[in-house]
Design a protein around this motif. Sequence first.
Motif, short mmCIF file in Angstrom:
data_model
loop_
_atom_site.label_atom_id
_atom_site.label_comp_id
_atom_site.label_asym_id
_atom_site.label_seq_id
_atom_site.Cartn_x
_atom_site.Cartn_y
_atom_site.Cartn_z
N ILE A 1 -11.57 2.20 -0.27
CA ILE A 1 -10.14 2.19 0.03
C ILE A 1 -9.66 3.48 0.67
CG2 ILE A 1 -9.53 2.96 -2.32
CD1 ILE A 1 -7.02 1.14 -2.06
N PHE A 2 -10.29 4.62 0.39
CA PHE A 2 -9.80 5.89 0.93
C PHE A 2 -10.85 6.66 1.71
CE2 PHE A 2 -6.94 5.33 -2.83
CZ PHE A 2 -5.78 5.13 -2.11
N CYS A 3 -11.99 6.04 2.02
CA CYS A 3 -13.02 6.69 2.83
C CYS A 3 -13.84 5.62 3.52
CB CYS A 3 -13.89 7.62 1.98
SG CYS A 3 -14.87 6.75 0.73
N ARG A 4 -14.84 6.02 4.32
CA ARG A 4 -15.63 5.08 5.09
C ARG A 4 -16.95 4.72 4.43
NH1 ARG A 4 -14.94 7.10 11.41
NH2 ARG A 4 -12.66 6.80 11.51
N LEU B 1 -9.65 14.80 1.87
CA LEU B 1 -8.38 14.08 1.83
C LEU B 1 -8.60 12.57 2.03
CD1 LEU B 1 -6.15 16.46 3.97
CD2 LEU B 1 -6.25 16.27 1.47
N PRO B 2 -7.85 11.73 1.33
CA PRO B 2 -8.00 10.27 1.46
C PRO B 2 -7.31 9.74 2.72
CG PRO B 2 -6.29 10.76 -0.13
CD PRO B 2 -6.86 12.08 0.28
N ALA B 3 -7.87 8.67 3.28
CA ALA B 3 -7.25 7.94 4.39
C ALA B 3 -7.26 6.46 4.02
CB ALA B 3 -8.00 8.18 5.69
N LEU B 4 -6.09 5.83 3.97
CA LEU B 4 -5.96 4.47 3.44
C LEU B 4 -6.62 3.44 4.35
CD1 LEU B 4 -4.78 2.58 1.31
CD2 LEU B 4 -2.63 2.61 2.58
N ASN B 5 -7.33 2.50 3.73
CA ASN B 5 -8.00 1.41 4.41
C ASN B 5 -6.97 0.32 4.75
OD1 ASN B 5 -9.51 -0.95 5.01
ND2 ASN B 5 -11.23 -0.26 3.76
N ARG B 6 -6.73 0.09 6.04
CA ARG B 6 -5.74 -0.90 6.48
C ARG B 6 -6.09 -2.30 5.99
NH1 ARG B 6 -2.17 -1.56 10.94
NH2 ARG B 6 -2.72 0.52 11.70
N GLU B 7 -7.36 -2.65 6.02
CA GLU B 7 -7.76 -4.00 5.62
C GLU B 7 -7.49 -4.26 4.14
OE1 GLU B 7 -9.10 -7.88 6.27
OE2 GLU B 7 -8.45 -6.28 7.64
N ALA B 8 -7.60 -3.22 3.31
CA ALA B 8 -7.28 -3.39 1.89
C ALA B 8 -5.81 -3.74 1.70
CB ALA B 8 -7.64 -2.11 1.12
N VAL B 9 -4.94 -3.10 2.46
CA VAL B 9 -3.51 -3.40 2.37
C VAL B 9 -3.24 -4.82 2.85
CG1 VAL B 9 -1.21 -2.72 3.14
CG2 VAL B 9 -2.93 -0.97 2.68
N LEU C 1 -7.36 -4.72 -6.47
CA LEU C 1 -6.01 -5.28 -6.59
C LEU C 1 -5.80 -5.59 -8.06
CD1 LEU C 1 -3.42 -6.27 -5.17
CD2 LEU C 1 -4.50 -8.54 -5.05
N GLU C 2 -4.87 -4.88 -8.70
CA GLU C 2 -4.56 -5.15 -10.10
C GLU C 2 -3.35 -6.08 -10.17
OE1 GLU C 2 -3.29 -2.97 -14.30
OE2 GLU C 2 -4.27 -1.81 -12.72
N ILE C 3 -3.56 -7.24 -10.78
CA ILE C 3 -2.53 -8.27 -10.88
C ILE C 3 -2.10 -8.36 -12.34
CG2 ILE C 3 -1.99 -10.70 -10.47
CD1 ILE C 3 -4.35 -10.69 -8.44
N VAL C 4 -0.86 -8.03 -12.61
CA VAL C 4 -0.34 -7.95 -13.97
C VAL C 4 0.58 -9.13 -14.22
CG1 VAL C 4 0.91 -6.52 -15.65
CG2 VAL C 4 -0.47 -5.43 -13.85
N SER C 5 0.20 -9.98 -15.17
CA SER C 5 1.06 -11.13 -15.49
C SER C 5 2.15 -10.71 -16.47
CB SER C 5 0.22 -12.25 -16.11
OG SER C 5 -0.02 -12.01 -17.48
N VAL D 1 3.45 -19.25 -14.79
CA VAL D 1 3.19 -17.95 -15.41
C VAL D 1 3.70 -16.87 -14.45
CG1 VAL D 1 1.44 -16.39 -16.33
CG2 VAL D 1 1.17 -18.88 -16.58
N GLY D 2 4.59 -16.04 -14.93
CA GLY D 2 5.14 -14.98 -14.09
C GLY D 2 4.13 -13.88 -13.81
N ILE D 3 4.22 -13.33 -12.61
CA ILE D 3 3.39 -12.18 -12.22
C ILE D 3 4.34 -11.01 -11.98
CG2 ILE D 3 1.87 -11.24 -10.45
CD1 ILE D 3 0.71 -14.03 -10.15
N GLN D 4 4.20 -10.01 -12.81
CA GLN D 4 5.11 -8.86 -12.74
C GLN D 4 4.87 -8.02 -11.50
OE1 GLN D 4 5.09 -6.44 -16.26
NE2 GLN D 4 6.33 -4.83 -15.37
N ARG D 5 3.58 -7.78 -11.19
CA ARG D 5 3.26 -6.90 -10.06
C ARG D 5 1.81 -7.10 -9.66
NH1 ARG D 5 4.41 -1.25 -11.60
NH2 ARG D 5 2.69 -0.55 -10.30
N ALA D 6 1.51 -6.71 -8.42
CA ALA D 6 0.14 -6.65 -7.93
C ALA D 6 0.06 -5.40 -7.07
CB ALA D 6 -0.22 -7.91 -7.13
N HIS D 7 -0.76 -4.46 -7.48
CA HIS D 7 -0.79 -3.18 -6.77
C HIS D 7 -2.21 -2.76 -6.45
CE1 HIS D 7 -1.11 -1.81 -11.06
NE2 HIS D 7 -2.02 -1.01 -10.52
#
Length: 275
Positions: free
Chosen positions: A81-84, A108-116, A214-218, A177-183
Amino acid sequence: TPHERDRADVNPRAEIFTCVQRAARPETADPSAHGGRLALPVTSGGEWLYSPAPAVCHMVVEYEPVIGLEVHAQLLTRTKIFCRCDASFGAPPNTHVCPTCLGLPGALPALNREAVTMAARAGLALGCAVRRESRFARKNYFYPDLPKGYQISQYDEPLCEDGRLDIALADGTIKSVGIQRAHLEEDAGKNIHGGADLPNVSLVDLNRAGVPLLEIVSRPDLRSAGEAGEYLRQLRAVLMFLGVNDGNLEEGSFRCDVNVSVRPRGQARLGTRVE
């Protein structure tokens, strides 16, 4: 007589078992009670026994579990996610590493566009609102499998929020079932403790450190182990259909933490949570 609790041929274990059966099928139990004990049928001849453990019956009938799940799904990107560095599974230990995922000073980290992109795709499929702007945060993490001393995760501004997942229950009804967040966050490495050759040594493999998660919190909407299992099966199927996760349980690509509490049935206030 069957009304005597001290009969020599009465097995206490059988009485407790039939008490649990009564909780599952209340229509089979005699509504009469004698001295606080419940009347339970145990033979086809209509004989009734009276349980000496009413507290057990009360707990089974009156309490319910409240369950929420935190699912960690590795995203199917080619690099971390933050390197090659290569994000694939199964390479020799510590061969998919670089100064960034090793946490070396100045890297320094560089964000992976495909992960987003994959995370946003999953969020939309789960009915979430996807933020145009989200924020990463440092989460203190004092373990050797993340050598920076912290995990790059998301806290107050996650990428995806307020979704839901519909599941089919055993009786044929549909539950939302509700999903509070996915980060987004980075995965940790792998600690290997002991072994036949080195029984008193712990080893660290950092190939997995930095793999996108991807953390998915119900929300705490699940009320039984069966519902939790169905939720996980359905969520795994959705992520695999989208092509963002391979669903491999043996390799740890799809795993979860469970948050559980109990409360009296019908009570709105949640109990004390245990993870």
